[in-house]
Design an enzyme around this catalytic site. Structure first.
Site: not given
Ligand code: APR
Length: 236
Positions: A107, A205, A221
């Site tokens: 991305h 989650e 993580a």
């Molecule tokens: N350890 C593990 N998981 C975690 C933690 C943590 N400390 N904190 C949050 N999470 C999890 C949340 O439960 C959630 O399911 O990480 C996930 C983050 O999800 P998103 O915010 O949707 O991020 P991501 O999946 O990377 O988004 C994908 O969406 O907006 C676009 O381009 C952007 O790259 C991004 C893409």
């Protein structure tokens, strides 16, 4: 697992413990903005200053945060394995700063800016590059505007050929910190499953695609990954 072909996909969750907010917080907003306003080509066309300010804030924030134990665990994992590919949806440089040598940023990157005219990316992180004023490229005869080097919604992710090649050969596929909302990243587990790879998830989650994983570890993580990596490396 040492002799296996391992592919890891990370999302915003792996950087959460470093202090970078994830995208899908409960209020549906990202740092007080609607995702459509700051992460689409339409948003950039309609209000470039808002989008620019938003990414300049993200770029400045990146200088203040540090990799966490999950980033370091993945760098150690890479060092111990012969076949390892790290794909990330994240645009920060925390994997690199933890020691990961090759990261496929599907991305885009916060560190670079992209010329709207030529499409070339430039490393632009000096103090002047981080101000609210727009900056110009160094590649065109008539310097043109640089935009954030980010793949926005509606745009095509990068490194996809290399990513699919790694996925089609992988024996273990591990996803860390991703909500499974955004395609094509969310569909990679299906490819891995189809070719018979073992699929593992580490997430805080339950994500949308939880049912696609053979093995799930719920938690942070930064707390789970160092132990999990040691365990995976000790597996025969
Ligand atoms: N350890 C593990 N998981 C975690 C933690 C943590 N400390 N904190 C949050 N999470 C999890 C949340 O439960 C959630 O399911 O990480 C996930 C983050 O999800 P998103 O915010 O949707 O991020 P991501 O999946 O990377 O988004 C994908 O969406 O907006 C676009 O381009 C952007 O790259 C991004 C893409």
């Amino acid at each position: 697992m040492q002799s296996k072909r391992v592919v890891v996909l990370t999302g915003a969750g792996i950087s959460a413990e470093s202090g970078i907010r994830t995208f899908r917080d409960n209020d549906g907003l990202w740092e007080e903005h609607r995702i459509e306003d700051v992460a689409t080509p339409e948003g950039w066309r309609e209000n470039p200053q808002l989008v620019w300010n938003f990414y300049q804030a993200r770029r400045r924030q990146m200088l203040e945060v540090e990799p966490n134990p999950a980033h370091f665990a993945l760098a150690e994992f890479e060092n111990a394995l012969q076949y390892f590919t790290l794909i990330t949806q994240n645009v920060d440089d925390l994997h690199e700063r933890a020691g990961s040598s090759k990261v496929l940023h599907m991305h885009g990157n916060l560190k670079t800016l992209r010329c709207e005219q030529s499409g070339r990316s430039e490393l632009r992180m000096s103090d002047e590059d981080l101000r609210p004023q727009f900056v110009k490229c160094t590649c065109c005869a008539e310097p043109s505007t640089l935009r954030p080097d980010i793949v926005w919604f509606g745009e095509t992710p990068i490194h996809m050929r290399e990513i699919y090649t790694a996925l089609e050969e992988c024996e273990v596929f591990i996803v860390i910190g991703s909500s499974g909302h955004v395609y094509p990243a969310s569909g990679m587990v299906n490819i891995a499953k189809m070719i018979g790879a073992r699929t593992i998830l580490v997430n805080l989650e339950e994500p949308l695609n939880a049912y696609d994983f053979d093995e799930i570890h719920y938690g942070k993580a930064g707390e789970l990954l160092p132990k999990l990596v040691q365990g995976w490396l000790n597996e025969s």
